[in-house]
Design an enzyme around this catalytic site. Sequence first.
Site, PDB file in Angstrom:
ATOM      1  N   ALA A  12       0.857  -1.185   0.000  1.00 36.01           N
ATOM      2  CA  ALA A  12       0.000   0.000   0.000  1.00 36.01           C
ATOM      3  C   ALA A  12       0.892   1.233   0.000  1.00 36.01           C
ATOM      4  CB  ALA A  12      -0.906   0.008   1.227  1.00 36.01           C
ATOM      5  N   GLY A  89      -9.670  -0.479 -14.225  1.00 38.86           N
ATOM      6  CA  GLY A  89      -8.814  -0.486 -13.048  1.00 38.86           C
ATOM      7  C   GLY A  89      -8.735   0.892 -12.423  1.00 38.86           C
ATOM      8  N   ASP A  91      -6.508   2.213 -10.614  1.00 37.07           N
ATOM      9  CA  ASP A  91      -5.195   2.850 -10.748  1.00 37.07           C
ATOM     10  C   ASP A  91      -5.061   3.533 -12.102  1.00 37.07           C
ATOM     11  OD1 ASP A  91      -5.335   0.325 -11.927  1.00 37.07           O
ATOM     12  OD2 ASP A  91      -3.229  -0.141 -11.568  1.00 37.07           O
ATOM     13  N   ASP A 112       1.848   3.201 -17.581  1.00 33.75           N
ATOM     14  CA  ASP A 112       2.123   2.670 -16.246  1.00 33.75           C
ATOM     15  C   ASP A 112       2.858   1.347 -16.419  1.00 33.75           C
ATOM     16  OD1 ASP A 112       2.096   1.604 -13.647  1.00 33.75           O
ATOM     17  OD2 ASP A 112       0.186   2.551 -13.179  1.00 33.75           O
ATOM     18  N   THR A 167      20.695 -19.280 -24.108  1.00 33.85           N
ATOM     19  CA  THR A 167      19.243 -19.221 -23.897  1.00 33.85           C
ATOM     20  C   THR A 167      18.883 -18.066 -22.981  1.00 33.85           C
ATOM     21  OG1 THR A 167      19.016 -21.598 -24.239  1.00 33.85           O
ATOM     22  CG2 THR A 167      17.250 -20.501 -23.041  1.00 33.85           C
TER      23      THR A 167
END
Length: 238
Positions: A12, A89, A91, A112, A167
């Site tokens: 948070a 969303g 955000d 974002d 790889t």
Amino acid sequence: MNIVVDYGNSSAKVGIFDQRTLKEKHVFRSEVELKDFLQNFPADHFIISSVNTDAKTVSEWTSAKKKFILRHTLPLPVQNLYATPHTLGVDRIAGVCGAQILYPATNCLVIDAGTCITYDFLDSEARYHGGSISPGLKMRFEAMHTFTARLPLVQVTENPPLTGNSTETCMQSGAIHGLTEEIDGIIRRYSEKFSGLVVILCGGDTAFFENRLKASIFAVPELVLSGLNSILLYNVSR
């Protein structure tokens, strides 16, 4: 003082604002720490956006006089033209509201760079149109490992070669250069379509990408917090 909380998947982020000025920022990785902070910090107004935690419960931890939860029904300082606002969303909408405060009357593309890469377009008349979503950097590495039988889970590196010779370096080249070219390409297409476009980069991978992109961008890591605060002020004044 205003408290704004951006509650993501793993932490948070909390911003303390004096009107439009960000005075403090805190990151809490446990509900216990967040609860203790909110219960002991005096505030006038409070807003929270949350992707996976009960926002109503968190709002009860503060004694702020006015409290708001960012949902699709909350009035916004921009016009939301998204066809399915209930699926948008929180955000993402907070990000474009932050862009509107920083660059009013301007065509803005908000990128974002987090778990997913989201691209959101706000026009010069403060109308939010939507954008696009694609896998973020770490998700691309995890997908290659998860959905194949033999590809390993490799780490992000700062300077992958263009031509990998193992790889691991081939995967790093594909994921990092591929995503960088994607972001530059999306910016180019929006710039060709919308005059005077301002591009704003935010999210957890901001620092990784801000110097890799060819396009001119503004890195604003706290854009979502600023956007939440603008939504809070808009509703307090109504």
